[in-house]
Design a protein around this motif. Structure first.
Motif, PDB file in Angstrom:
ATOM      1  N   LEU A 143      -3.350  -9.296  -1.395  1.00 33.22           N
ATOM      2  CA  LEU A 143      -2.303  -8.859  -0.480  1.00 33.22           C
ATOM      3  C   LEU A 143      -2.388  -7.361  -0.246  1.00 33.22           C
ATOM      4  O   LEU A 143      -2.618  -6.583  -1.175  1.00 33.22           O
ATOM      5  CB  LEU A 143      -0.919  -9.208  -1.031  1.00 33.22           C
ATOM      6  CG  LEU A 143      -0.258 -10.484  -0.514  1.00 33.22           C
ATOM      7  CD1 LEU A 143      -1.065 -11.702  -0.917  1.00 33.22           C
ATOM      8  CD2 LEU A 143       1.172 -10.595  -1.012  1.00 33.22           C
ATOM      9  N   HIS A 144      -2.195  -6.987   1.012  1.00 32.29           N
ATOM     10  CA  HIS A 144      -2.116  -5.574   1.380  1.00 32.29           C
ATOM     11  C   HIS A 144      -0.767  -5.037   0.888  1.00 32.29           C
ATOM     12  O   HIS A 144       0.212  -5.778   0.800  1.00 32.29           O
ATOM     13  CB  HIS A 144      -2.222  -5.444   2.899  1.00 32.29           C
ATOM     14  CG  HIS A 144      -2.377  -4.050   3.398  1.00 32.29           C
ATOM     15  ND1 HIS A 144      -1.302  -3.202   3.554  1.00 32.29           N
ATOM     16  CD2 HIS A 144      -3.467  -3.339   3.791  1.00 32.29           C
ATOM     17  CE1 HIS A 144      -1.723  -2.044   4.029  1.00 32.29           C
ATOM     18  NE2 HIS A 144      -3.039  -2.098   4.183  1.00 32.29           N
ATOM     19  N   PRO A 145      -0.672  -3.748   0.547  1.00 26.12           N
ATOM     20  CA  PRO A 145       0.629  -3.205   0.111  1.00 26.12           C
ATOM     21  C   PRO A 145       1.774  -3.467   1.085  1.00 26.12           C
ATOM     22  O   PRO A 145       2.920  -3.656   0.656  1.00 26.12           O
ATOM     23  CB  PRO A 145       0.337  -1.705  -0.021  1.00 26.12           C
ATOM     24  CG  PRO A 145      -1.101  -1.647  -0.398  1.00 26.12           C
ATOM     25  CD  PRO A 145      -1.752  -2.766   0.372  1.00 26.12           C
ATOM     26  N   ILE A 146       1.495  -3.474   2.382  1.00 26.67           N
ATOM     27  CA  ILE A 146       2.558  -3.781   3.349  1.00 26.67           C
ATOM     28  C   ILE A 146       3.054  -5.204   3.138  1.00 26.67           C
ATOM     29  O   ILE A 146       4.262  -5.482   3.173  1.00 26.67           O
ATOM     30  CB  ILE A 146       2.044  -3.594   4.788  1.00 26.67           C
ATOM     31  CG1 ILE A 146       1.745  -2.120   5.062  1.00 26.67           C
ATOM     32  CG2 ILE A 146       3.060  -4.123   5.805  1.00 26.67           C
ATOM     33  CD1 ILE A 146       1.039  -1.865   6.380  1.00 26.67           C
ATOM     34  N   SER A 196       8.786   1.834   3.045  1.00 31.83           N
ATOM     35  CA  SER A 196       8.570   2.087   1.617  1.00 31.83           C
ATOM     36  C   SER A 196       7.240   2.757   1.308  1.00 31.83           C
ATOM     37  O   SER A 196       7.091   3.361   0.242  1.00 31.83           O
ATOM     38  CB  SER A 196       8.674   0.770   0.834  1.00 31.83           C
ATOM     39  OG  SER A 196       7.665  -0.141   1.256  1.00 31.83           O
ATOM     40  N   LEU A 197       6.261   2.645   2.215  1.00 31.20           N
ATOM     41  CA  LEU A 197       4.940   3.217   1.933  1.00 31.20           C
ATOM     42  C   LEU A 197       4.715   4.573   2.607  1.00 31.20           C
ATOM     43  O   LEU A 197       3.645   5.166   2.463  1.00 31.20           O
ATOM     44  CB  LEU A 197       3.846   2.238   2.383  1.00 31.20           C
ATOM     45  CG  LEU A 197       3.867   0.861   1.710  1.00 31.20           C
ATOM     46  CD1 LEU A 197       2.791  -0.031   2.292  1.00 31.20           C
ATOM     47  CD2 LEU A 197       3.682   0.993   0.205  1.00 31.20           C
ATOM     48  N   LEU A 223       3.508  -0.747  -5.504  1.00 36.60           N
ATOM     49  CA  LEU A 223       2.967  -1.541  -4.403  1.00 36.60           C
ATOM     50  C   LEU A 223       1.514  -1.203  -4.102  1.00 36.60           C
ATOM     51  O   LEU A 223       0.746  -2.060  -3.658  1.00 36.60           O
ATOM     52  CB  LEU A 223       3.806  -1.332  -3.139  1.00 36.60           C
ATOM     53  CG  LEU A 223       5.241  -1.868  -3.173  1.00 36.60           C
ATOM     54  CD1 LEU A 223       6.020  -1.374  -1.962  1.00 36.60           C
ATOM     55  CD2 LEU A 223       5.252  -3.392  -3.215  1.00 36.60           C
ATOM     56  N   THR A 224       1.128   0.032  -4.318  1.00 36.45           N
ATOM     57  CA  THR A 224      -0.224   0.482  -3.950  1.00 36.45           C
ATOM     58  C   THR A 224      -1.172   0.576  -5.136  1.00 36.45           C
ATOM     59  O   THR A 224      -2.321   0.968  -4.967  1.00 36.45           O
ATOM     60  CB  THR A 224      -0.147   1.852  -3.263  1.00 36.45           C
ATOM     61  OG1 THR A 224       0.451   2.800  -4.171  1.00 36.45           O
ATOM     62  CG2 THR A 224       0.686   1.787  -2.006  1.00 36.45           C
ATOM     63  N   ALA A 225      -0.713   0.221  -6.324  1.00 32.29           N
ATOM     64  CA  ALA A 225      -1.533   0.400  -7.532  1.00 32.29           C
ATOM     65  C   ALA A 225      -2.859  -0.341  -7.451  1.00 32.29           C
ATOM     66  O   ALA A 225      -3.904   0.189  -7.849  1.00 32.29           O
ATOM     67  CB  ALA A 225      -0.728  -0.054  -8.759  1.00 32.29           C
ATOM     68  N   TRP A 280      -5.525   1.878   0.506  1.00 36.44           N
ATOM     69  CA  TRP A 280      -5.016   0.961   1.528  1.00 36.44           C
ATOM     70  C   TRP A 280      -4.891   1.607   2.904  1.00 36.44           C
ATOM     71  O   TRP A 280      -5.120   0.958   3.933  1.00 36.44           O
ATOM     72  CB  TRP A 280      -3.648   0.422   1.093  1.00 36.44           C
ATOM     73  CG  TRP A 280      -2.592   1.489   0.984  1.00 36.44           C
ATOM     74  CD1 TRP A 280      -2.344   2.284  -0.087  1.00 36.44           C
ATOM     75  CD2 TRP A 280      -1.665   1.878   1.991  1.00 36.44           C
ATOM     76  NE1 TRP A 280      -1.317   3.153   0.178  1.00 36.44           N
ATOM     77  CE2 TRP A 280      -0.869   2.920   1.447  1.00 36.44           C
ATOM     78  CE3 TRP A 280      -1.404   1.442   3.283  1.00 36.44           C
ATOM     79  CZ2 TRP A 280       0.148   3.539   2.168  1.00 36.44           C
ATOM     80  CZ3 TRP A 280      -0.384   2.058   4.005  1.00 36.44           C
ATOM     81  CH2 TRP A 280       0.379   3.077   3.442  1.00 36.44           C
ATOM     82  N   ALA A 281      -4.576   2.883   2.949  1.00 38.60           N
ATOM     83  CA  ALA A 281      -4.375   3.550   4.232  1.00 38.60           C
ATOM     84  C   ALA A 281      -5.677   3.693   5.019  1.00 38.60           C
ATOM     85  O   ALA A 281      -5.658   3.901   6.240  1.00 38.60           O
ATOM     86  CB  ALA A 281      -3.738   4.923   4.018  1.00 38.60           C
TER      87      ALA A 281
END
Length: 976
Positions: free
Chosen positions: A127-130, A189-190, A248-250, A255-256
């Motif tokens: 899953l993507h952080p979004i 949130s991101l 979420l991004t760990a 991800w960006a």
């Protein structure tokens, strides 16, 4: 059913004979498409048709079912995908969100398309952080709209967005069931600046502040109260969720960079084979069986474009339509069933029609420049050079509320102008600003380009008619730059909702003031309106009242009286609301006066502070009209105001957790061993299907991979009511290419089924029998079944219905129904208990008037009403019926809230025992009561067709058909 002779194509495409000639001119004949990081194989890309949407191609040809069809008109955002392409000038990547239900697949030639499947997947916990944020913050419920929302957010993050940019541009996605706050929380949130939402006014997070005990800021006091009551209540807020970015991004720290990493290398490399091929124009001729709907041209030079217009324009050219965003033509082909022989899509390599340039005298917008690009460039240029602010910020402000981000990303100003909508937002703006259009056409020598200029204010001739000649094209729009002081333009708009809605009345107002004889005198005024006539109109008489008069309240009061006379609307004006629209026009003029007073104060202050910066203006300056402080709010407008931030707090009692028997009787159990761990009772749990919703892997009825040989169905509907259904001529329908059968009430008789159905009283028919009275427009008369959806819909339209003359009253309201005794007596409510005689006596008593004393009997009577309400589930009614075992059994996959009702109606209509009808429903894209019984007629129609021809049949109602046929939540009239 006996075979009928039929032609091969819905539309015979003569352009097949022109292919060789265009190939010699350098045209290629196959598109180059990239989806989710990979090149679409040539044999699949070759299936792309000129009239096919990107959504249809993704779902039907590539089996990417994550993007959903909700409305087919760019209004709901369920189909959102991201388009990425390389900017030829800067070399940077551009990422935009678009509505795949409107965008032609061939418009994606040379682009990289990212669908929700390309963002992330449940498989491999990828899953993507979004997507994780949406799951963790409970942003999905039915999940049908979620893939589109995910991609819309993904597109914004691909452009390094801030929280404010998300709040500004998340305006093109509807969610019917979740509520928007958790979606907003997940979306923000991101962001790098999301933590700003957590900080107090001092800039420090409350819980990290060294002066926390002494601080009396509201945010800290509130947070301390939460901490003091944490054992009694649970509080969760938007601020709390902004702290989840790290978790979420760990698993995906880069991800960006994903959009950049996925972009195909061949499209980045200008020397690659694909990049070189994309410099050539494109011609795609559609001669596919059962479709054959024209030819697609993508010229790459202005001369090439104008040559096509000359060749195919005029009385013998065969005709064409120019498409850029397809936001108008797409609606015409989908809902008006228009067929165009050629669609011409100008390539972005034509610089003059995609430009945005500025000089001290004028700003130039290319006719095909996307509205979102104009919007962003207007804001950027206004901030970098204040000389352009008063010219470009009104344009920016009006475009903010123009349709949605997905629409603005592809729609263009030239298309908006030639469409000539009488309620267009931008047309009055440009007319009031004195903008000019530059129209280009190819000369008789087919080499030179001829141009002429037309003021926007004179471009609109009458309803949907403009001053454009055969072969002409809007090359650019030129807007004069306003001076630094004393000249102003303001936009005004009123709609039923602010975002993504057409205007009731819209206006652009322009005024120029000159200091003269101790007063500010109005040197020039231009007032343009939309929504007040069949075309964009200038209030010339009102402008004459203003010009030459002093800038004062009295002048504008006279102008208001003139405007009321000039914009006087009859009560039966198309669109209605005559008095309201006239009031809006005059209120805009009043707000214009107030806003100019405020702007004038700023200009005078700036001049007095720095006279040398304003040549030609001498001090002292005249006085400014006074405005009472109570009126100042009228000087502001939502059009230019910042969109409000969305946040919220939930507070609920902490759950009471008691020790269970297992703790006392079985102390060595696992439950006892983990007693010290945090108890999960009362804690929020994420939606079990949330990850599937967010990756597009949740399967809905229309997403099922249908068996081989599945046919598509389209309902045949009544277009008149009140008369007798005398006959239906199926001959033309059966001759339609791809049509397999047309079925009606007589086929139910053949099957030995029952036509009548209903959950309480059997008062509806699956198909209205010939000879019966048609009760309403949209009543189902039959169903056409074809090899493709296009052929089924064409067959349904081709069926000819013979109607008898209407007889008797046609009730369209509760009062009408009461008057003609058209209602169900069984639903009447009566008083069964109590003193009926006393209540009857009250009927004769007059209403109480005047003051009442204690103990008096007071009677108040009246009535109230509420209108009918559309259920508006995002997923329309959808059914797949599969006959098995020699059509003695039926398996029905249906989007239904009541499988037993669907089973009963399908069994009854087809004469099949209920035990041999299996109804399966995994999930649905919203229901809200609209799929309890209203699914039955559609499922039964598909079941009858499937059993008659012994082949699977898929029936998914288009949004307009769903709203026309399914009814609404009831309207009510109550008298007390």
């Amino acid at each position: 059913m006996a075979p009928y002779p039929r032609s091969r194509l819905l539309y015979e495409n003569d352009d097949v004979e022109r292919v060789n000639a265009f190939e010699k001119q350098g045209y290629r004949t196959a598109p180059i498409l990239y989806v989710n990081g990979s090149r679409v194989p040539d044999d699949v890309a070759a299936k792309a048709r000129s009239n096919q949407t990107l959504l249809s191609f993704l779902r039907d040809e590539m089996n990417l079912k994550g993007s959903k069809l909700g409305c087919a008109e760019g209004g709901c955002g369920a189909c959102t995908v991201m388009i990425s392409k390389k900017d030829n000038e800067s070399g940077e990547l551009k990422h935009i969100s678009v509505n795949a239900c409107l965008m032609p697949v061939l418009a994606a030639d040379g682009c990289h398309v990212t669908t929700v499947e390309g963002v992330g997947s449940v498989k491999g916990d990828n899953l993507h952080p979004i997507q994780k944020a949406m799951v963790e913050m409970h942003g999905s419920q039915c999940g049908f709209c979620t893939p589109g929302i995910i991609v819309a957010i993904y597109s914004l993050y691909a452009n390094n967005c801030s929280t404010k940019e998300i709040e500004e541009h998340m305006d093109g996605n509807l969610c019917r069931c979740t509520g928007y706050r958790p979606i907003w929380d997940a979306a923000r949130s991101l962001c790098d600046d999301a933590e700003e939402l957590v900080r107090g006014p001092c800039g420090t997070p409350c819980r990290e502040c060294p002066e926390r005990d002494e601080c009396e800021q509201d945010c800290n006091v509130e947070d301390k109260q939460k901490a003091a009551t944490k054992d009694k209540v649970i509080v969760t807020s938007s601020k709390d969720k902004m702290k989840m970015k790290e978790s979420l991004t760990a698993s995906k720290p880069d991800w960006a960079e994903q959009p950049k990493q996925m972009f195909p290398a061949d499209l980045l490399d200008a020397s690659s084979g694909d990049s070189l091929a994309l410099t050539k124009p494109l011609m795609v001729v559609d001669n596919t069986e059962f479709h054959g709907a024209g030819t697609w041209f993508k010229p790459t030079t202005l001369v090439g474009l104008l040559k096509l217009l000359k060749e195919f324009g005029g009385p013998v050219g065969g005709g064409y339509k120019i498409v850029v965003g397809n936001t108008e033509v797409g609606i015409e082909t989908r809902f008006k069933n228009s067929v165009y022989p050629r669609l011409i899509y100008p390539g972005e390599s034509i610089d003059s029609i995609f430009q945005f340039s500025a000089t001290p005298e004028k700003v130039v917008f290319g006719g095909c420049t996307p509205l979102s690009f104009i919007q962003h460039e207007c804001e950027r240029l206004s901030k970098s050079d204040s000389a352009y602010a008063r010219t470009l910020m009104p344009v920016h402000d009006m475009l903010r509320w123009f349709a949605s981000t997905q629409i603005r990303n592809v729609a263009c100003l030239g298309g908006n102008l030639v469409t000539a909508s009488p309620i267009s937002d931008m047309n009055p703006m440009l007319a009031s600003m004195g903008a000019n259009l530059v129209l280009a056409r190819i000369g008789d020598d087919v080499k030179t380009i001829e141009r002429r200029s037309v003021p926007v204010s004179e471009f609109f001739l009458r309803y949907r008619t403009v001053d454009i000649q055969s072969g002409e094209f809007i090359e650019k729009i030129e807007v004069p730059v306003l001076p630094k002081a004393f000249e102003y333009v303001k936009p005004f708009k009123q709609a039923r909702r602010r975002e993504d809605d057409i205007s009731i009345v819209t206006s652009g107002m322009h005024i120029k003031l000159t200091p003269k004889d101790g007063a500010f005198v109005i040197e020039h005024a231009a007032l343009a309106f939309g929504g007040m006539a069949p075309k964009t109109v200038m209030a010339t008489k009102t402008a004459e009242v203003l010009i030459g008069s002093p800038f004062s309240r009295e002048t504008f009061e006279k102008a208001t009286e003139c405007l009321l006379s000039e914009m006087n609307l009859p009560e039966n004006v198309p669109g209605g609301q005559a008095a309201f629209r006239m009031t809006l026009a005059t209120s805009f003029l009043y707000k214009f006066f107030l806003s100019i007073v405020e702007e004038l104060k700023k200009d005078v202050a700036a001049i007095e502070a720095s006279p040398s910066g304003f040549s030609g203006i001498s001090l002292p300056l005249p006085g400014i009209p006074e405005v009472d402080e109570s009126e100042l709010s009228g000087a502001t407008s939502f059009v230019s105001a910042e969109k409000p931030s969305v946040s919220g707090v939930q507070t609920y009692p902490a759950p009471k957790v008691a020790s269970g028997l297992e703790d006392k009787l079985l102390p060595n159990t696992d439950a006892a061993k983990i007693k010290g761990a945090e108890d999960s009772v009362g804690k929020p749990v994420t939606h079990q299907s949330g990850p599937l919703h967010c990756t597009g892997e949740a399967v809905y009825c229309d997403d099922i991979n249908a068996p081989s040989g599945t046919l598509h169905a389209s309902l045949i509907l009544a277009t008149e009511c009140g008369g007798i259904f005398e006959a239906i001529d199926k001959e033309a329908a059966l001759r339609t290419p791809g049509i397999v059968g047309v079925f009606g009430a007589e086929d139910i008789d053949i099957l030995g089924g029952e036509n009548k159905f209903g959950p309480i009283a059997k008062d509806e028919t699956v198909f209205l029998p010939i000879g019966e009275r048609i009760g309403y427009v949209g009543q189902v008369l039959g169903v056409a079944v074809g090899e493709t959806l296009d052929s089924a819909e064409a067959g349904a339209r081709a069926a000819t219905i013979k109607y008898g003359s209407p007889s008797g009253p046609i009730p369209v309201s509760i009062e009408d129904a009461i008057a003609c005794n058209s209602f169900y007596e069984a639903t009447r409510h009566t008083i069964a208990r109590g003193d009926k005689s006393a209540l009857e006596a009250l009927k004769e008593m007059k209403d109480t008037t005047g003051p009442a004393k204690v103990g008096d009997l007071v009677k108040v009577s009246g009535s109230f009403r509420n209108g009918a309400q559309e259920h508006f589930y995002l997923e329309t009614q959808s059914t797949l019926v599969i006959p098995t075992e020699g059509d003695t059994n039926l398996t029905v996959f249906s989007s239904t809230q009541a499988a037993s009702h669907t089973q009963e109606s399908c069994a009854s209509a087809t004469g099949t025992p209920q035990s041999k009808v299996v109804v399966r429903m995994k999930r649905m894209g919203g229901g809200f009561g609209g799929k309890e019984t209203r699914n039955c007629f559609a499922s039964s129609a598909a079941a009858v067709a499937a059993k008659r021809i012994n082949r699977p049949v898929l029936l998914t109602l288009p949004r307009n058909v769903d709203m026309l046929t399914t009814g609404h939540r009831h309207c009510f009239l109550s008298k007390y």
